[in-house]
Write a protein that holds these residues in place. Structure first.
Motif, PDB file in Angstrom:
ATOM      1  N   TYR A   1       5.495 -12.873   4.195  1.00  0.00           N
ATOM      2  CA  TYR A   1       6.462 -12.032   4.904  1.00  0.00           C
ATOM      3  C   TYR A   1       5.817 -10.882   5.682  1.00  0.00           C
ATOM      4  CZ  TYR A   1       9.822 -14.517   1.994  1.00  0.00           C
ATOM      5  OH  TYR A   1      10.564 -15.489   1.389  1.00  0.00           O
ATOM      6  N   GLY A   2       4.726 -10.303   5.184  1.00  0.00           N
ATOM      7  CA  GLY A   2       4.100  -9.183   5.867  1.00  0.00           C
ATOM      8  C   GLY A   2       5.013  -7.973   5.896  1.00  0.00           C
ATOM      9  N   GLY A   3       4.807  -7.098   6.866  1.00  0.00           N
ATOM     10  CA  GLY A   3       5.664  -5.930   7.025  1.00  0.00           C
ATOM     11  C   GLY A   3       5.701  -5.058   5.785  1.00  0.00           C
ATOM     12  N   THR A   4       6.940  -4.715   5.358  1.00  0.00           N
ATOM     13  CA  THR A   4       7.093  -3.843   4.197  1.00  0.00           C
ATOM     14  C   THR A   4       6.625  -4.506   2.903  1.00  0.00           C
ATOM     15  OG1 THR A   4       9.383  -4.605   3.964  1.00  0.00           O
ATOM     16  CG2 THR A   4       9.011  -2.596   5.256  1.00  0.00           C
ATOM     17  N   TRP A   5       6.483  -5.826   2.903  1.00  0.00           N
ATOM     18  CA  TRP A   5       6.018  -6.507   1.697  1.00  0.00           C
ATOM     19  C   TRP A   5       4.553  -6.202   1.395  1.00  0.00           C
ATOM     20  CZ3 TRP A   5       9.448  -9.468  -1.170  1.00  0.00           C
ATOM     21  CH2 TRP A   5      10.698  -9.697  -0.579  1.00  0.00           C
ATOM     22  N   LEU A   6       3.832  -5.686   2.416  1.00  0.00           N
ATOM     23  CA  LEU A   6       2.434  -5.306   2.177  1.00  0.00           C
ATOM     24  C   LEU A   6       2.321  -4.105   1.231  1.00  0.00           C
ATOM     25  CD1 LEU A   6       1.022  -5.626   5.810  1.00  0.00           C
ATOM     26  CD2 LEU A   6       0.667  -7.213   3.920  1.00  0.00           C
ATOM     27  N   TYR A   7       3.406  -3.320   1.107  1.00  0.00           N
ATOM     28  CA  TYR A   7       3.343  -2.132   0.254  1.00  0.00           C
ATOM     29  C   TYR A   7       3.338  -2.475  -1.238  1.00  0.00           C
ATOM     30  CZ  TYR A   7       4.216   0.484   4.495  1.00  0.00           C
ATOM     31  OH  TYR A   7       4.118   1.019   5.756  1.00  0.00           O
ATOM     32  N   PHE A   8       3.451  -3.751  -1.551  1.00  0.00           N
ATOM     33  CA  PHE A   8       3.304  -4.127  -2.961  1.00  0.00           C
ATOM     34  C   PHE A   8       1.851  -4.032  -3.424  1.00  0.00           C
ATOM     35  CE2 PHE A   8       7.379  -6.450  -2.208  1.00  0.00           C
ATOM     36  CZ  PHE A   8       8.119  -5.754  -3.153  1.00  0.00           C
ATOM     37  N   PHE A   9       0.913  -3.998  -2.461  1.00  0.00           N
ATOM     38  CA  PHE A   9      -0.494  -3.844  -2.863  1.00  0.00           C
ATOM     39  C   PHE A   9      -0.771  -2.488  -3.523  1.00  0.00           C
ATOM     40  CE2 PHE A   9      -1.543  -7.505  -0.096  1.00  0.00           C
ATOM     41  CZ  PHE A   9      -2.378  -8.187  -0.975  1.00  0.00           C
ATOM     42  N   PRO A  10      -0.270  -1.355  -2.969  1.00  0.00           N
ATOM     43  CA  PRO A  10      -0.452  -0.094  -3.706  1.00  0.00           C
ATOM     44  C   PRO A  10       0.205  -0.111  -5.094  1.00  0.00           C
ATOM     45  CG  PRO A  10       0.081   0.367  -1.425  1.00  0.00           C
ATOM     46  CD  PRO A  10       0.250  -1.111  -1.615  1.00  0.00           C
ATOM     47  N   LEU A  11       1.364  -0.802  -5.201  1.00  0.00           N
ATOM     48  CA  LEU A  11       1.971  -0.930  -6.524  1.00  0.00           C
ATOM     49  C   LEU A  11       1.083  -1.745  -7.454  1.00  0.00           C
ATOM     50  CD1 LEU A  11       5.732  -1.544  -5.652  1.00  0.00           C
ATOM     51  CD2 LEU A  11       4.738   0.457  -6.750  1.00  0.00           C
ATOM     52  N   LEU A  12       0.485  -2.797  -6.922  1.00  0.00           N
ATOM     53  CA  LEU A  12      -0.465  -3.568  -7.721  1.00  0.00           C
ATOM     54  C   LEU A  12      -1.659  -2.698  -8.120  1.00  0.00           C
ATOM     55  CD1 LEU A  12      -1.474  -6.276  -8.867  1.00  0.00           C
ATOM     56  CD2 LEU A  12      -2.440  -6.765  -6.607  1.00  0.00           C
ATOM     57  N   GLY A  13      -2.073  -1.781  -7.236  1.00  0.00           N
ATOM     58  CA  GLY A  13      -3.162  -0.855  -7.565  1.00  0.00           C
ATOM     59  C   GLY A  13      -2.773   0.085  -8.700  1.00  0.00           C
ATOM     60  N   LEU A  14      -1.521   0.551  -8.704  1.00  0.00           N
ATOM     61  CA  LEU A  14      -1.060   1.407  -9.800  1.00  0.00           C
ATOM     62  C   LEU A  14      -1.143   0.665 -11.138  1.00  0.00           C
ATOM     63  CD1 LEU A  14       2.110   3.095  -8.245  1.00  0.00           C
ATOM     64  CD2 LEU A  14       0.028   4.250  -8.956  1.00  0.00           C
ATOM     65  N   ALA A  15      -0.646  -0.569 -11.150  1.00  0.00           N
ATOM     66  CA  ALA A  15      -0.689  -1.343 -12.388  1.00  0.00           C
ATOM     67  C   ALA A  15      -2.126  -1.639 -12.799  1.00  0.00           C
ATOM     68  CB  ALA A  15       0.094  -2.636 -12.218  1.00  0.00           C
ATOM     69  N   THR A  16      -2.989  -1.914 -11.827  1.00  0.00           N
ATOM     70  CA  THR A  16      -4.396  -2.200 -12.139  1.00  0.00           C
ATOM     71  C   THR A  16      -5.096  -0.965 -12.691  1.00  0.00           C
ATOM     72  OG1 THR A  16      -4.454  -3.869 -10.374  1.00  0.00           O
ATOM     73  CG2 THR A  16      -6.568  -3.055 -11.191  1.00  0.00           C
ATOM     74  N   GLY A  17      -4.862   0.192 -12.058  1.00  0.00           N
ATOM     75  CA  GLY A  17      -5.478   1.417 -12.554  1.00  0.00           C
ATOM     76  C   GLY A  17      -5.007   1.790 -13.943  1.00  0.00           C
ATOM     77  N   ALA A  18      -3.749   1.504 -14.262  1.00  0.00           N
ATOM     78  CA  ALA A  18      -3.240   1.801 -15.597  1.00  0.00           C
ATOM     79  C   ALA A  18      -3.779   0.839 -16.639  1.00  0.00           C
ATOM     80  CB  ALA A  18      -1.710   1.758 -15.598  1.00  0.00           C
TER      81      ALA A  18
END
Length: 423
Positions: free
Chosen positions: A126-143
């Motif tokens: 989908y691209g677009g706003t769906w790319l913002y799930f990567f920072p969320l994935l970073g939050l989960a990874t950092g935790a």
């Protein structure tokens, strides 16, 4: 329907965790308010962070959810299922990341990997706003991923986010990779620092608890040694005064005078023991031992040899003399007690032996050093690198032997005195 039961159990667990978090937060705020009112710096760092602290970041996915509702997303059912799967995995991972055992479990790492695959699929599709799930994935990874491998995992995730973002939206979306890197590293740094602070605080509280426990043990040993010896001397001299009173009033008055002096000295020693400044004198203890043994009709024999001892060594050996002589007077039924102090090279040896018919300690050698006082002395000498042995002598009676490593004292400042000192 077992999966439904599992979901209901998980929801109940989350509600209970949220209730505990709210109660802890209310207690923390009350403590903060009280500390500010008193003008003090609050020591309580507050309740530990939980998965609820990372839930608000899910609002970053509202843009994708809005596109689904407005019909701007092709294959909305696939997008909706992907959004549901991502949110469910995110909640599962972040809540398990705040418990070390669960964070390091294989199931949590597998869920994180699946979450990464779902993120890549949604971003590529989908691209677009769906790319913002990567920072969320970073939050989960950092935790979830903390430790020496965090740098490698963070850089790999950043590179993946950069590649997908450039492929879908060109170089204008490179900020997604930057946000992914920041969210991964900052989350891990903050949570690791918070965990370290709490561990240090817990360690400080444990050290304080152990220090209090150690001080209580010292105080109880000192009181036992002081009162046990003093009361034994008072009892022996009182019996001697009672025996002497009918035929020799002057001698009885002498014993009573000694009782008064012993009582006054005991009061002084107890006050000093309470404040922790008491330093024993070996010469004084030897003189008291002679007096107590003589009052109990036990012939005292004291022998000393070797170089002068340091005050610390004299203090420890003075405790041994006090406890051993108290046991001789109380339990031995002896007629003779020999106290021998030898200083050879870097070790000092003190031996207290009697010729009694019953042991001056209730424990046999096979059971170790008996009696509360002797056990306390064993601990003290062991802490100073020495040892204490007690048991029946082959020739009869009971023998207590103490050894300590010592340094030779300065002859100009340390003198072995045998005369009694003023209390």
């Amino acid at each position: 329907m077992s999966w439904m039961r599992g979901i209901r159990c998980q929801v109940r667990a989350w509600r209970a965790a949220r209730a505990r978090w709210r109660a802890d937060m209310a207690e923390f705020k009350a403590a903060q308010k009280e500390a500010r009112r008193k003008g003090e710096w609050p020591e309580n760092p507050g309740p530990p962070p939980t998965g609820f602290s990372l839930l608000p970041w899910l609002l970053m996915g509202l843009g994708s959810f809005s596109n689904l509702l407005q019909g701007k997303t092709s294959n909305p059912w696939i997008g909706g299922l992907g959004l549901l799967a991502f949110n469910s995995l995110y909640i599962y991972v972040v809540f398990r990341s705040f418990v070390k055992e669960k964070r390091e479990a294989v199931s949590t790492r597998v869920a994180l990997v699946v979450m990464g695959l779902v993120t890549c699929g949604l971003a590529l599709g989908y691209g677009g706003t769906w790319l913002y799930f990567f920072p969320l994935l970073g939050l989960a990874t950092g935790a979830c991923v903390r430790g020496p491998r965090l740098g490698q995992v963070g850089l790999a995730l950043t590179a993946l986010a950069a590649a997908v973002s450039v492929f879908r939206a060109g170089w204008d979306a490179i900020n997604v990779a930057y946000g992914t890197f920041l969210s991964t590293m900052v989350t891990a740094a903050i949570l690791s620092l918070s965990e370290a602070v709490r561990e240090l605080r817990a360690a400080r509280e444990e050290l304080a608890r152990r220090a209090v426990e150690k001080e209580r043990m010292r105080f109880s040993r000192d009181l036992h040694d002081l009162l046990g010896h003093t009361l034994s001397v008072i009892v022996v001299k009182s019996e001697a005064a009672r025996r002497l009173a009918p035929r020799d009033m002057e001698a009885a008055l002498g014993q009573i005078t000694d009782i008064e002096a012993v009582g006054r000295q005991a009061l002084t020693e107890i006050r000093e023991a309470v404040t922790g400044y008491r330093e024993g004198s070996l010469a004084t203890e030897l003189d008291r031992a002679r007096s107590a043994l003589s009052a109990a009709d036990i012939d005292p024999v004291v022998r000393q040899s070797g170089p002068p001892l340091t005050p610390q060594t004299e203090a420890l050996l003075g405790w041994v003399v006090r406890e051993a002589v108290t046991n001789v007077v109380r339990h031995s039924g002896a007629t003779r007690c020999e106290i021998t102090l030898d200083g050879v090279l870097d070790r000092a040896r003190l031996t207290v032996a009697d010729d009694g018919t019953t042991g001056s300690s209730p424990a046999a050698p096979a059971e170790g050093v008996g009696g509360t006082g002797l056990k306390g002395l064993t601990e003290r000498l062991a802490a100073a690198g020495g040892s204490l042995r007690a048991g029946p002598s082959p020739r009869g009676g009971f023998t207590v032997t103490a050894e300590l490593p010592v340094e030779q004292a300065d002859l100009t400042s340390s003198v072995v005195a045998t005369a009694p000192r003023e209390p």
